[in-house]
Design an enzyme around this catalytic site. Structure first.
Site, PDB file in Angstrom:
ATOM      1  N   PRO A 211       0.894  -1.166   0.015  1.00 39.37           N
ATOM      2  CA  PRO A 211       0.098   0.087   0.013  1.00 39.37           C
ATOM      3  C   PRO A 211       0.849   1.308  -0.090  1.00 39.37           C
ATOM      4  CG  PRO A 211      -0.643  -1.689   1.612  1.00 39.37           C
ATOM      5  CD  PRO A 211       0.606  -2.164   1.113  1.00 39.37           C
ATOM      6  N   GLY A 214       2.104   3.578  -5.024  1.00 39.90           N
ATOM      7  CA  GLY A 214       1.765   4.464  -5.952  1.00 39.90           C
ATOM      8  C   GLY A 214       1.129   3.722  -7.233  1.00 39.90           C
ATOM      9  N   LYS A 215       0.483   2.417  -6.813  1.00 42.58           N
ATOM     10  CA  LYS A 215      -0.548   1.765  -7.740  1.00 42.58           C
ATOM     11  C   LYS A 215      -1.459   2.524  -8.386  1.00 42.58           C
ATOM     12  CE  LYS A 215      -1.174  -1.603  -4.890  1.00 42.58           C
ATOM     13  NZ  LYS A 215      -0.315  -1.057  -3.852  1.00 42.58           N
ATOM     14  N   GLU A 431      16.479   2.127  27.140  1.00 42.24           N
ATOM     15  CA  GLU A 431      16.950   2.568  25.723  1.00 42.24           C
ATOM     16  C   GLU A 431      18.623   2.687  25.761  1.00 42.24           C
ATOM     17  OE1 GLU A 431      14.968   2.920  23.716  1.00 42.24           O
ATOM     18  OE2 GLU A 431      13.013   3.161  24.905  1.00 42.24           O
TER      19      GLU A 431
HETATM   20  P1  ADP Z   1      -1.392   2.670  -3.579  1.00 48.72           P
HETATM   21  O1  ADP Z   1      -2.446   2.746  -4.739  1.00 48.72           O
HETATM   22  O2  ADP Z   1      -0.174   1.692  -4.239  1.00 48.72           O
HETATM   23  O3  ADP Z   1      -1.749   2.259  -2.148  1.00 48.72           O
HETATM   24  P2  ADP Z   1      -1.191   5.492  -4.303  1.00 48.72           P
HETATM   25  O4  ADP Z   1      -1.025   5.658  -5.531  1.00 48.72           O
HETATM   26  O5  ADP Z   1      -2.551   5.476  -3.860  1.00 48.72           O
HETATM   27  O6  ADP Z   1      -0.739   4.031  -3.663  1.00 48.72           O
HETATM   28  O7  ADP Z   1      -0.251   6.471  -3.452  1.00 48.72           O
HETATM   29  C1  ADP Z   1      -1.014   7.253  -2.316  1.00 48.72           C
HETATM   30  C2  ADP Z   1       0.122   8.661  -2.775  1.00 48.72           C
HETATM   31  O8  ADP Z   1       1.304   8.555  -2.340  1.00 48.72           O
HETATM   32  C3  ADP Z   1      -0.183   9.300  -3.903  1.00 48.72           C
HETATM   33  O9  ADP Z   1      -1.239   9.804  -4.037  1.00 48.72           O
HETATM   34  C4  ADP Z   1       1.208  10.282  -4.058  1.00 48.72           C
HETATM   35  O10 ADP Z   1       0.885  11.473  -3.384  1.00 48.72           O
HETATM   36  C5  ADP Z   1       2.007   9.374  -3.178  1.00 48.72           C
HETATM   37  N1  ADP Z   1       3.046   8.661  -4.106  1.00 48.72           N
HETATM   38  C6  ADP Z   1       3.133   7.271  -4.080  1.00 48.72           C
HETATM   39  N2  ADP Z   1       4.072   6.714  -4.844  1.00 48.72           N
HETATM   40  C7  ADP Z   1       4.502   7.903  -5.457  1.00 48.72           C
HETATM   41  C8  ADP Z   1       5.478   7.972  -6.697  1.00 48.72           C
HETATM   42  N3  ADP Z   1       5.828   6.912  -7.123  1.00 48.72           N
HETATM   43  N4  ADP Z   1       5.567   9.244  -6.924  1.00 48.72           N
HETATM   44  C9  ADP Z   1       4.956  10.268  -6.427  1.00 48.72           C
HETATM   45  N5  ADP Z   1       4.020  10.191  -5.588  1.00 48.72           N
HETATM   46  C10 ADP Z   1       3.793   9.004  -4.974  1.00 48.72           C
HETATM   47 ZN    ZN Z   2      12.601  -1.402  23.644  1.00 42.73          ZN
END
Ligand code: ADP
Ligand code: ZN
Ligand code: MG
Length: 601
Positions: A211, A214-215, A431
């Site tokens: 998760p 950036g999928k 710690e």
């Molecule tokens: P996933 O669908 O894999 O869970 P998301 O595409 O929803 O992830 O990513 C969530 C947010 O994180 C995006 O809207 C963006 O702001 C940021 N993000 C994630 N990967 C990238 C990337 N490769 N480049 C720029 N922003 C990213």
């Molecule tokens: Zn500890």
């Protein structure tokens, strides 16, 4: 994490709301039913009827005294001369009946004809009787459909169907992945070119990745680059309380896609519908219907329909193999967590819309955030902006971003919390224990900061310099990690001769690592390189007997015990360092990397 929790609370509240609505609707139905029951009974008891033919007969005998009619109603009240009570008759045709009476009156009969206007009040009971049940049923259906999201066609699709403005440039890193996907963009732009050439057109692309990697972003970017609509839905939305609705949602989704073609259909969390069809439980059967419908839709569209289905999951091992056959999701692309260069690029992209000071060292931040996803990095910069605002900085400074990294990893600093001296001493030794032990473990990273200022739920923390991006972790490294994790508890025991709940997270992490070593990575010498995890899921047949569980437990225990003993030994050996560092922590609350190193010179 928090926002997710809030969301599910919200959902729960919404569910509660609808349950109350439905309960009250059912109550209304019951009450209406009772009212109708009594009204019908009353009618039966009170009103004697007189057949129409009898009424005509009585009229011709001159036995009728009074007739009362209501406009628009075929039911008339009749008063016979020699009978006290009035009776009711249904007349087939009111107009000709009135004519008949008027003729009788003209012939000299004394009949009082009363024509009452249509009374609203009088109409209500019959209105209720005829329409209320229908209305209630209608309301109930609307509610059920609303709960299922079918009634609000608009809401489910509208905000997802518009074209996106996301472009490949907005996706940082992932260069190879983008290269693979450019082809899809070309195809969406000029499908005929491909068809003419006789090229087999891709139908489905599966994106694997944690998760926040950036999928969704990259799927949107494909739609944005090709300038086609982006229709999306999440797999968990397909799973419905009422059987069959999941399948019908899939049908609707693709109906929409056909209308908007060329377009992208994005199915997030596809594992929710596409998980292996194994058992026959209710939920599974429902999944099957939904999954089957998805397969039917994907097999169904022809070459003229330019629809590309993109799906995302972070659990590829859960997917039904049927999804991966040719003509379905025959392309799979893994979206990795970003490497150092990727992290730097992501940070740069998310800095664009922020006021960043010139001395911010993004390279340093990228180095400190190994293992972070794009979403987490974006979140860090957002937190940094908030922190900078609170601190009344002109621009976001490096220290603001560093604070944000800590806030995201260990939680918020809570200086205001009052801590007893006893707890402080315990935390300091705990710690210091982690820090001293890891200093003598060659595979462990350097200590970056030790602190006894509470953060989040932790009473204190030891931060290590970030890992280089590594693909493999060795057994020795894992064993030493266990020792470092248990260093906190070992120090408590050694110095205070008592132990606390403060080590619970360390213990949790250590146990997980030890279990993975035995069951996942085959690192146990007695049990050998065998994958002992999730037998039901992975294998149709049970490979091992019952007592293998005991052996796994023993091996895990041996790993932990060995590590704990080593931690204790290291601390006994370097007791002076432990005392020194704990004392310094009690005085200064925090020790940074440089100062920490000085203890060992
Ligand atoms: P996933 O669908 O894999 O869970 P998301 O595409 O929803 O992830 O990513 C969530 C947010 O994180 C995006 O809207 C963006 O702001 C940021 N993000 C994630 N990967 C990238 C990337 N490769 N480049 C720029 N922003 C990213
Ligand atoms: Zn500890
Ligand atoms: Mg997503």
């Amino acid at each position: 994490m928090n926002s997710r929790k809030e969301k599910s609370n919200k959902e729960k509240e919404e569910q509660k709301f609808w349950i109350i609505v439905i309960a009250s609707v059912i109550l209304i139905i019951l009450i209406a039913g009772l009212i109708m029951f009594f009204m019908n009974n009353k009618e039966d008891e009170d009103e004697k009827t007189l057949a129409y033919t009898d009424l005509i007969k009585e009229l011709s005998y001159g036995n009728i005294e009074k007739i009362e009619m209501t406009v628009g109603s075929t039911t008339v009240k009749v008063k016979q001369k020699d009978v006290d009570e009035e009776k009711t008759t249904i007349v087939p045709n009111t107009e000709s009946f009135i004519e008949l009476i008027q003729n009788k009156v003209a012939e000299g009969n004394e009949i009082e004809l009363i024509q009452k206007p249509k009374s609203v009040l009088a109409q209500i009971p019959s209105f209720i009787i005829t329409f209320l049940p229908t209305l209630i049923m209608l309301a109930l259906f609307i509610m059920i459909f609303k709960m299922q999201g079918l009634g609000e066609k608009g809401k489910v699709y509208d905000d997802t169907q518009r074209k996106t403005k996301v472009k490949f440039d907005d996706v940082a890193g992932l260069d190879e992945e983008k290269e693979e996907l450019v082809e899809i963009v070309d195809f969406l732009k000029r499908p005929e070119k491909f068809v003419k050439m006789g090229a087999k057109i891709p139908k489905g692309v599966l994106l694997y990745g944690k998760p926040g990697t950036g999928k969704t972003l990259i799927a949107k970017a494909i739609a944005g680059e090709a300038d086609v609509p982006f229709i999306s839905m999440s797999g968990s939305e397909f799973i419905e309380m009422f059987a069959g609705l999941g399948a019908s949602r899939v049908r609707k989704l693709f109906e929409k896609a056909r209308k908007l073609s060329p377009c992208i259909v994005f199915i997030d969390e596809i594992d929710a519908i596409g998980s292996r069809r194994t058992s026959n439980s209710g939920a599974e059967t429902e999944n099957n219907q939904t999954l089957n419908q998805l397969l039917v839709e994907m097999d169904g569209f022809s070459s003229e329909e330019t629809i590309i289905v993109l799906a995302a999951t972070n659990r590829p091992e859960m997917l039904d193999k049927a999804l991966l056959r040719p003509g379905r999701f025959d392309r799979q692309i893994t979206i990795p967590t970003p490497d150092l260069k990727g992290r730097l690029e992501i940070l740069k992209i998310h800095c664009k819309d922020k006021r960043i000071s010139e001395d911010v060292n993004l390279e340093g931040i990228a180095e400190d955030t190994a293992g972070f996803t794009g979403a987490e990095l974006a979140n860090i910069l957002n937190e940094a902006a908030i922190i900078a605002t609170k601190r009344k900085h002109e621009d976001i400074e490096n220290e603001d971003i560093e604070e944000a990294v800590k806030k995201v990893t260990v939680g918020l600093e809570k200086r205001a919390r009052v801590i007893s001296d006893k707890d402080k001493k315990l935390t300091a030794y705990h710690e210091a224990g982690h820090a001293v032990v890891s200093r003598y473990l060659p595979t462990q990273n350097d200590v970056k900061e030790v602190s006894i200022i509470p953060r989040g739920v932790a009473g204190g923390y030891t931060m290590y310099k970030s890992d280089e991006d590594k693909y493999y972790v060795s057994k020795t490294e894992m064993e030493e990690k266990l020792i470092a994790l248990l260093g906190g508890r070992a120090a408590e025991k050694l110095v205070l001769d008592d132990i606390s709940t403060g080590a619970s997270n360390d213990i949790e992490v250590a146990t997980e690592i030890a279990r993975d070593m035995v069951t996942k990575y085959g690192m146990s010498e007695t049990l050998g390189p065998i994958d002992f995890r999730g037998k039901e899921e992975k294998y149709e047949i049970q490979l091992f007997g019952e007592n293998i569980g005991d052996k796994i437990g023993q091996e895990v225990k041996t790993l932990i015990d060995t590590a704990y003993n080593k931690a204790q030994k290291l601390l006994e050996e370097h007791r002076d360092k432990l005392d020194n560092i704990a004392e310094t922590l009690l005085q200064r609350e925090k020790i940074n990397e440089e100062d920490f190193k000085k203890f060992f010179e």
